[in-house]
Design a protein around this motif. Sequence first.
Motif, PDB file in Angstrom:
ATOM      1  N   MET A 122      38.075  65.915  49.523  1.00 47.04           N
ATOM      2  CA  MET A 122      37.387  65.243  50.466  1.00 47.04           C
ATOM      3  C   MET A 122      36.128  65.913  50.580  1.00 47.04           C
ATOM      4  SD  MET A 122      37.586  64.923  53.941  1.00 47.04           S
ATOM      5  CE  MET A 122      39.207  64.941  53.448  1.00 47.04           C
ATOM      6  N   CYS A 123      35.351  67.572  50.039  1.00 50.19           N
ATOM      7  CA  CYS A 123      33.894  67.117  49.448  1.00 50.19           C
ATOM      8  C   CYS A 123      33.391  66.044  48.730  1.00 50.19           C
ATOM      9  CB  CYS A 123      33.822  68.520  48.869  1.00 50.19           C
ATOM     10  SG  CYS A 123      32.056  68.818  48.402  1.00 50.19           S
ATOM     11  N   THR A 124      34.346  65.634  47.773  1.00 52.52           N
ATOM     12  CA  THR A 124      33.961  64.416  47.502  1.00 52.52           C
ATOM     13  C   THR A 124      33.612  62.968  48.313  1.00 52.52           C
ATOM     14  OG1 THR A 124      35.277  64.986  45.253  1.00 52.52           O
ATOM     15  CG2 THR A 124      33.780  62.674  45.559  1.00 52.52           C
ATOM     16  N   ALA A 125      34.434  63.370  49.149  1.00 52.93           N
ATOM     17  CA  ALA A 125      34.578  61.585  50.130  1.00 52.93           C
ATOM     18  C   ALA A 125      33.572  60.981  50.936  1.00 52.93           C
ATOM     19  CB  ALA A 125      36.404  61.751  50.606  1.00 52.93           C
ATOM     20  N   ILE A 126      33.324  62.640  52.009  1.00 55.37           N
ATOM     21  CA  ILE A 126      32.331  63.249  52.331  1.00 55.37           C
ATOM     22  C   ILE A 126      31.121  63.245  51.587  1.00 55.37           C
ATOM     23  CG2 ILE A 126      31.660  64.752  54.279  1.00 55.37           C
ATOM     24  CD1 ILE A 126      34.345  65.697  54.874  1.00 55.37           C
ATOM     25  N   ARG A 127      30.657  63.708  50.143  1.00 54.70           N
ATOM     26  CA  ARG A 127      29.646  63.462  50.154  1.00 54.70           C
ATOM     27  C   ARG A 127      29.119  61.892  49.349  1.00 54.70           C
ATOM     28  NH1 ARG A 127      30.398  65.770  45.522  1.00 54.70           N
ATOM     29  NH2 ARG A 127      30.165  67.672  46.199  1.00 54.70           N
ATOM     30  N   ASP A 128      30.616  61.181  49.289  1.00 49.87           N
ATOM     31  CA  ASP A 128      29.458  59.651  48.898  1.00 49.87           C
ATOM     32  C   ASP A 128      29.806  59.416  50.029  1.00 49.87           C
ATOM     33  OD1 ASP A 128      30.918  60.745  46.098  1.00 49.87           O
ATOM     34  OD2 ASP A 128      32.298  59.526  46.246  1.00 49.87           O
ATOM     35  N   ASP A 129      29.909  58.896  50.862  1.00 48.51           N
ATOM     36  CA  ASP A 129      29.607  58.303  52.381  1.00 48.51           C
ATOM     37  C   ASP A 129      27.931  59.024  52.979  1.00 48.51           C
ATOM     38  OD1 ASP A 129      32.203  57.328  52.797  1.00 48.51           O
ATOM     39  OD2 ASP A 129      33.243  58.794  54.451  1.00 48.51           O
ATOM     40  N   ILE A 130      27.770  60.200  52.455  1.00 50.33           N
ATOM     41  CA  ILE A 130      26.825  60.564  52.939  1.00 50.33           C
ATOM     42  C   ILE A 130      25.322  60.344  51.666  1.00 50.33           C
ATOM     43  CG2 ILE A 130      24.919  62.544  53.217  1.00 50.33           C
ATOM     44  CD1 ILE A 130      27.041  64.029  53.990  1.00 50.33           C
ATOM     45  N   ILE A 131      25.556  59.836  50.719  1.00 51.13           N
ATOM     46  CA  ILE A 131      24.956  58.813  49.356  1.00 51.13           C
ATOM     47  C   ILE A 131      24.644  57.994  50.140  1.00 51.13           C
ATOM     48  CG2 ILE A 131      24.750  58.690  47.038  1.00 51.13           C
ATOM     49  CD1 ILE A 131      26.083  61.110  46.282  1.00 51.13           C
ATOM     50  N   SER A 132      26.134  56.828  49.891  1.00 47.64           N
ATOM     51  CA  SER A 132      26.157  55.586  50.369  1.00 47.64           C
ATOM     52  C   SER A 132      25.396  54.832  51.735  1.00 47.64           C
ATOM     53  CB  SER A 132      27.468  54.908  50.305  1.00 47.64           C
ATOM     54  OG  SER A 132      28.032  55.762  52.004  1.00 47.64           O
ATOM     55  N   GLY A 133      25.360  56.233  52.872  1.00 51.80           N
ATOM     56  CA  GLY A 133      24.481  55.451  53.857  1.00 51.80           C
ATOM     57  C   GLY A 133      25.006  55.839  55.422  1.00 51.80           C
ATOM     58  N   THR A 134      26.352  55.705  54.558  1.00 56.85           N
ATOM     59  CA  THR A 134      27.799  55.096  55.833  1.00 56.85           C
ATOM     60  C   THR A 134      27.490  56.575  56.895  1.00 56.85           C
ATOM     61  OG1 THR A 134      29.273  54.667  54.218  1.00 56.85           O
ATOM     62  CG2 THR A 134      30.971  55.778  55.969  1.00 56.85           C
ATOM     63  N   CYS A 135      27.389  57.618  56.575  1.00 55.48           N
ATOM     64  CA  CYS A 135      26.678  58.854  57.568  1.00 55.48           C
ATOM     65  C   CYS A 135      25.002  59.306  57.478  1.00 55.48           C
ATOM     66  CB  CYS A 135      27.851  60.150  57.297  1.00 55.48           C
ATOM     67  SG  CYS A 135      29.132  59.768  57.198  1.00 55.48           S
ATOM     68  N   PRO A 136      24.489  58.134  58.072  1.00 52.27           N
ATOM     69  CA  PRO A 136      23.262  58.612  57.865  1.00 52.27           C
ATOM     70  C   PRO A 136      22.303  60.166  58.048  1.00 52.27           C
ATOM     71  CG  PRO A 136      23.519  57.084  60.138  1.00 52.27           C
ATOM     72  CD  PRO A 136      25.296  57.382  59.042  1.00 52.27           C
ATOM     73  N   PRO A 137      21.394  60.331  58.044  1.00 52.13           N
ATOM     74  CA  PRO A 137      20.617  61.735  57.808  1.00 52.13           C
ATOM     75  C   PRO A 137      20.848  61.810  59.434  1.00 52.13           C
ATOM     76  CG  PRO A 137      19.157  60.099  56.119  1.00 52.13           C
ATOM     77  CD  PRO A 137      20.316  59.670  56.356  1.00 52.13           C
ATOM     78  N   GLY A 138      20.580  62.717  59.405  1.00 53.93           N
ATOM     79  CA  GLY A 138      20.771  63.034  61.735  1.00 53.93           C
ATOM     80  C   GLY A 138      21.427  62.846  61.780  1.00 53.93           C
ATOM     81  N   SER A 139      22.669  61.937  61.138  1.00 50.24           N
ATOM     82  CA  SER A 139      23.709  61.844  62.171  1.00 50.24           C
ATOM     83  C   SER A 139      24.857  63.489  62.332  1.00 50.24           C
ATOM     84  CB  SER A 139      24.741  61.050  61.378  1.00 50.24           C
ATOM     85  OG  SER A 139      25.105  61.038  60.097  1.00 50.24           O
ATOM     86  N   ARG A 140      25.453  63.676  63.587  1.00 51.45           N
ATOM     87  CA  ARG A 140      26.509  64.888  63.659  1.00 51.45           C
ATOM     88  C   ARG A 140      27.906  64.891  62.668  1.00 51.45           C
ATOM     89  NH1 ARG A 140      27.890  66.667  69.352  1.00 51.45           N
ATOM     90  NH2 ARG A 140      29.002  68.126  68.268  1.00 51.45           N
ATOM     91  N   LEU A 141      28.515  65.727  62.204  1.00 53.91           N
ATOM     92  CA  LEU A 141      29.596  65.300  61.435  1.00 53.91           C
ATOM     93  C   LEU A 141      31.009  66.248  61.902  1.00 53.91           C
ATOM     94  CD1 LEU A 141      28.251  65.802  57.842  1.00 53.91           C
ATOM     95  CD2 LEU A 141      29.265  63.971  58.382  1.00 53.91           C
ATOM     96  N   THR A 142      31.306  65.526  62.631  1.00 56.66           N
ATOM     97  CA  THR A 142      31.772  66.256  63.423  1.00 56.66           C
ATOM     98  C   THR A 142      33.928  66.393  62.895  1.00 56.66           C
ATOM     99  OG1 THR A 142      31.223  65.393  65.345  1.00 56.66           O
ATOM    100  CG2 THR A 142      33.473  66.766  66.288  1.00 56.66           C
ATOM    101  N   GLU A 143      34.342  67.573  63.061  1.00 55.77           N
ATOM    102  CA  GLU A 143      35.494  68.036  62.482  1.00 55.77           C
ATOM    103  C   GLU A 143      37.037  66.975  62.741  1.00 55.77           C
ATOM    104  OE1 GLU A 143      36.113  72.297  62.284  1.00 55.77           O
ATOM    105  OE2 GLU A 143      34.456  72.652  61.524  1.00 55.77           O
ATOM    106  N   GLU A 144      36.354  67.263  63.939  1.00 54.20           N
ATOM    107  CA  GLU A 144      37.709  66.478  64.214  1.00 54.20           C
ATOM    108  C   GLU A 144      37.962  64.919  63.835  1.00 54.20           C
ATOM    109  OE1 GLU A 144      39.961  65.381  68.480  1.00 54.20           O
ATOM    110  OE2 GLU A 144      38.576  66.824  68.451  1.00 54.20           O
ATOM    111  N   LEU A 145      36.985  64.307  64.530  1.00 58.94           N
ATOM    112  CA  LEU A 145      36.340  62.936  63.606  1.00 58.94           C
ATOM    113  C   LEU A 145      36.641  62.826  62.111  1.00 58.94           C
ATOM    114  CD1 LEU A 145      33.671  61.912  66.242  1.00 58.94           C
ATOM    115  CD2 LEU A 145      35.859  61.276  66.490  1.00 58.94           C
ATOM    116  N   LEU A 146      35.971  63.758  61.452  1.00 59.40           N
ATOM    117  CA  LEU A 146      36.384  63.407  60.571  1.00 59.40           C
ATOM    118  C   LEU A 146      37.578  63.934  59.730  1.00 59.40           C
ATOM    119  CD1 LEU A 146      32.900  65.435  58.755  1.00 59.40           C
ATOM    120  CD2 LEU A 146      33.334  63.304  58.588  1.00 59.40           C
ATOM    121  N   ALA A 147      38.183  64.280  60.401  1.00 59.16           N
ATOM    122  CA  ALA A 147      39.653  65.231  59.829  1.00 59.16           C
ATOM    123  C   ALA A 147      40.793  63.487  60.621  1.00 59.16           C
ATOM    124  CB  ALA A 147      40.247  66.208  60.441  1.00 59.16           C
ATOM    125  N   ARG A 148      40.056  62.386  61.343  1.00 61.16           N
ATOM    126  CA  ARG A 148      41.431  62.006  61.745  1.00 61.16           C
ATOM    127  C   ARG A 148      40.839  60.464  60.659  1.00 61.16           C
ATOM    128  NH1 ARG A 148      39.613  60.462  67.224  1.00 61.16           N
ATOM    129  NH2 ARG A 148      40.068  62.436  67.673  1.00 61.16           N
TER     130      ARG A 148
END
Length: 244
Positions: free
Chosen positions: A1-27
């Motif tokens: 899970m940590c690797t998946a979210i980190r990869d999305d951050i590094i790739s720019g899928t989740c850009p700097p400043g964007s919110r990371l909502t637990e509910e949405l990420l879990a879904r």
Amino acid sequence: MCTAIRDDIISGTCPPGSRLTEELLARRYGVSRVPVREALRTLESEGFVTTRRHAGACVAQPSEKEAADLLDIRALLEPLGAARAAQRRTEGHLKVLRGLVRLGQERAQHGRLGELRSLGDWFHETLAQASGSPSLAGLLVQLRRKTAWVYAVDPARRSAQPAQAVQVVPGVPGAAGGADLSVRAVESWAEHGAIVDAVARGDAERARALAAAHTERSLSEYRLRNASQVRTSKHSVNTASGRN
């Protein structure tokens, strides 16, 4: 899970400043909120995530100073890791490193740059593990991840939302688009090969010196690209202002 979210951050899928909502990420990842919460805590400790009052977890927005600090720290630690590897490597480490160099050089010589990123990551992670120090290896891997992320973000927009990604050449740290990409890729993997030769001979000082030179070349490219992007961004702003 940590690797998946980190990869999305590094790739720019989740850009700097964007919110990371637990509910949405879990879904999104098809898991409960518990592993998501734990992953966000880990990523916060690594500097990829920040927690803001009234906003919750957000992707961190690296500053120019933090970016410069990352380069300085890598310049100190990567040569140390190579020197330790020369003293503590196993035959298993050497076998993997030589195989990766062979594959990397082959891909670089044939211009298959898209295949070099994973090979480069694997090479440096194995070299770090060969240092025989889990703490040092962990720091080196984390530093490489953060450097790749920070310098994949347009510096003129690091404090803006959303961030703009720029092209990064896989397996060639710091390199961005241009006619000399294949040449630099070949040079970079030749440097990898020389480091492995020194490690195999148990020559710690040679391994340290080669790793220092390789790291400095790579980090210089990050700095040059960073300066170029800042100049380009300023020029664009000035041009736009002139039109108005």
